[in-house]
Design an enzyme around this catalytic site. Structure first.
Site, mmCIF file in Angstrom:
data_model
loop_
_atom_site.group_PDB
_atom_site.id
_atom_site.type_symbol
_atom_site.label_atom_id
_atom_site.label_comp_id
_atom_site.label_asym_id
_atom_site.label_seq_id
_atom_site.Cartn_x
_atom_site.Cartn_y
_atom_site.Cartn_z
ATOM 1 N N LYS A 80 -6.029 -13.152 -3.794
ATOM 2 C CA LYS A 80 -5.176 -14.382 -4.283
ATOM 3 C C LYS A 80 -6.117 -15.237 -5.071
ATOM 4 C CE LYS A 80 -3.634 -18.311 -1.709
ATOM 5 N NZ LYS A 80 -3.577 -18.961 -0.259
ATOM 6 N N SER A 156 0.765 -20.791 0.624
ATOM 7 C CA SER A 156 0.125 -20.535 -0.939
ATOM 8 C C SER A 156 -0.027 -19.214 -1.224
ATOM 9 C CB SER A 156 -0.993 -21.307 -0.866
ATOM 10 O OG SER A 156 -2.001 -20.904 0.043
ATOM 11 N N SER A 180 -0.523 -21.147 5.275
ATOM 12 C CA SER A 180 -0.348 -20.351 3.939
ATOM 13 C C SER A 180 -0.153 -18.980 4.034
ATOM 14 C CB SER A 180 -1.342 -20.994 3.152
ATOM 15 O OG SER A 180 -0.917 -22.275 2.506
#
Length: 479
Positions: A80, A156, A180
């Protein structure tokens, strides 16, 4: 290296452990798997926009020397684009302020990822600084949901979730500060687990959001999540949170029978908002299946001051964000300005700078008390069931980071009222794709365990994966 459709089919139909097994048997090579991942990225990413940095050469180099005995030997992986450091890879946090930065070293989790045999082929999209439950950064653009491009892929960790759902990779890194990992897993119809507080070290960071931030993964199978937890779990000496650790690997424990459990559930949001009827029906269908499996199930509505908790938690995060950007100024070489970041990020920094030390200390204490109260309240239950989100995935643009009023922006997170409380309490929680809307949009169901008891969460998740399987469901946008 030529990539055949037979290889692509094997790659996209297998989970991560399945691919690693094929490597160990000599039926495929890590090099072939990397090329399969590259092919899938090139086919889908122009439309999906899940991968923002293509690191094919790094993957090819690593494939040549991977340890074939490692648990995820040769499996392509996405990191990520937020917080985690992989030496030589971009490190931008999806922000123009950091757009030219490269990680100078590996974080501890990255070292463990490499030892597990996972091969980095790219970095996945994330909102700037991670503060959104959609993935639409100004720097990299919108990640589409592979089930329906007009709705959010979540955030996210939306880039990772979309890529895993679309079968670009079988597993990717995700992190969770207010839902997230679980929220994008819910939006994209995959598995997303937030472990117990302190389960995975955050080094080189000493702490992050006072234990509110967690790192793990998104996958398409429960067993991949359990094996990844085995690979990453562990604290370093002197770290502030030390959950109990079982004597056996979580992968082995996840396959064991639980016996009859006491399971609670709720369909009443603690902030008083309404729940979408299709979401409610998905929770009730899961509850009926758990009863059929022999568990004792009862309804229990959380007594949790969600609105106060959210305000206190977000103010605490604002201070931490302001401090983080102050530290980054030493790396960038100048202080951050409003022109460097999106309006929500600037509003967060500005709010954080305005809060004095006494107020911040009181906020931390209040959060600690709220977390203890919630964990104690749910202690009678081996597992507690909620929806991951109270609504179906919102349209893209709903969580608009051009909003300058931080309170108005944070109020839009009301759908996540069952997510952030467990960041506060520190309990493990997983989102499973157990429900589907009339349109075929995924609905995530959340299973919450006692602190330190990922084993029971994974065991019940395995039961539900067998009883309510999702393995063969493919989104319209898929490799």
């Amino acid at each position: 290296m030529a990539v055949t459709e037979s290889l692509i089919n094997t790659y996209t139909e297998s989970d991560a452990l399945g691919l690693a097994r094929l490597v160990k048997l000599g039926e495929v090579t890590p090099e072939e798997l990397v090329e399969a991942a590259v092919t899938c990225i090139e086919r889908l990413n122009p439309e999906l926009n899940a991968v923002v940095h293509k690191l094919y050469d790094m993957g090819r180099e690593a494939a040549a020397s991977v340890d074939h005995s490692a648990p995820f030997a040769g499996v392509p992986f996405l990191l990520k684009e937020l917080a985690s450091l992989w030496k030589g890879a971009p490190f931008t946090n999806s922000s123009y302020y950091l757009k030219n930065m490269t990680a100078p070293f590996d974080s501890e989790a990255t070292r463990r990822i490499k030892r597990a045999g996972l091969i980095l082929v790219g970095k996945s999209n994330a909102p700037e600084n991670g503060w959104s439950i959609s993935t639409e950064p100004k720097l990299y653009g919108v990640t589409k949901n592979p089930w329906k491009e007009e709705i959010t892929a979540g955030g996210s960790s939306g880039g990772t979730a979309a890529a895993v759902a679309a079968r670009i990779v079988p597993i990717g890194e995700a992190s969770d500060g207010a839902g997230s990992i679980r929220i994008p897993a819910s939006c994209c119809g995959i598995v997303g687990m937030k472990p117990s507080r302190g389960r995975v070290t955050l080094a080189p960071y000493g702490d992050y959001w006072y234990g509110g931030a967690y790192f793990l993964c998104c996958t398409r199978s429960v067993r991949d999540t359990a094996a990844y937890l085995d690979a990453l779990a562990g604290t370093l000496p002197g770290e502030p949170y030390t959950p109990p650790t079982p004597d056996l690997p979580w992968l082995e424990l996840s396959e064991r029978d639980t016996g009859k459990l006491r399971i609670g559930f709720t369909v009443s949001p603690p902030n008083g908002t309404q729940m979408d009827p299709q979401v409610k029906n998905a929770v009730l269908a899961t509850v009926r299946e758990l009863e059929r499996l022999g568990h004792i199930v009862e309804e229990y509505d959380m007594t949790f001051d969600a609105d106060t908790a959210w305000k206190t938690y977000t103010n605490m995060i604002c201070v931490q964000t302001a401090a983080t950007f102050n530290q980054l100024s030493g790396i960038v070489g100048r202080p951050v300005t409003a022109d460097d970041v999106e309006p929500v990020t600037w509003a967060t920094i500005d709010r954080g700078r305005s809060i004095n030390g006494i107020t911040h200390s009181n906020d931390i204490e209040h959060i600690r008390l709220l977390g203890r109260e919630l964990a104690t309240q749910l202690l009678p239950y081996d597992i507690f069931i909620t929806p991951t989100l109270t609504q179906l995935p919102r349209p893209t643009g709903y969580y608009d980071m051009s909003e300058k009023d931080i309170d108005r922006y944070n109020a839009k997170w009301a759908d996540s009222v069952f997510a952030y409380p467990f960041n506060i309490s520190g309990q493990p929680a997983i989102s499973l794709p157990l429900g589907w809307s009339d349109e075929g949009i995924p609905i995530g169901i959340q299973l919450v365990g006692r602190y330190g008891d990922e084993a029971t969460v994974l065991q019940v998740s395995t039961q539900l994966e067998c009883a309510m399987p999702w393995k063969d469901r493919r989104p319209p946008m898929t490799a």
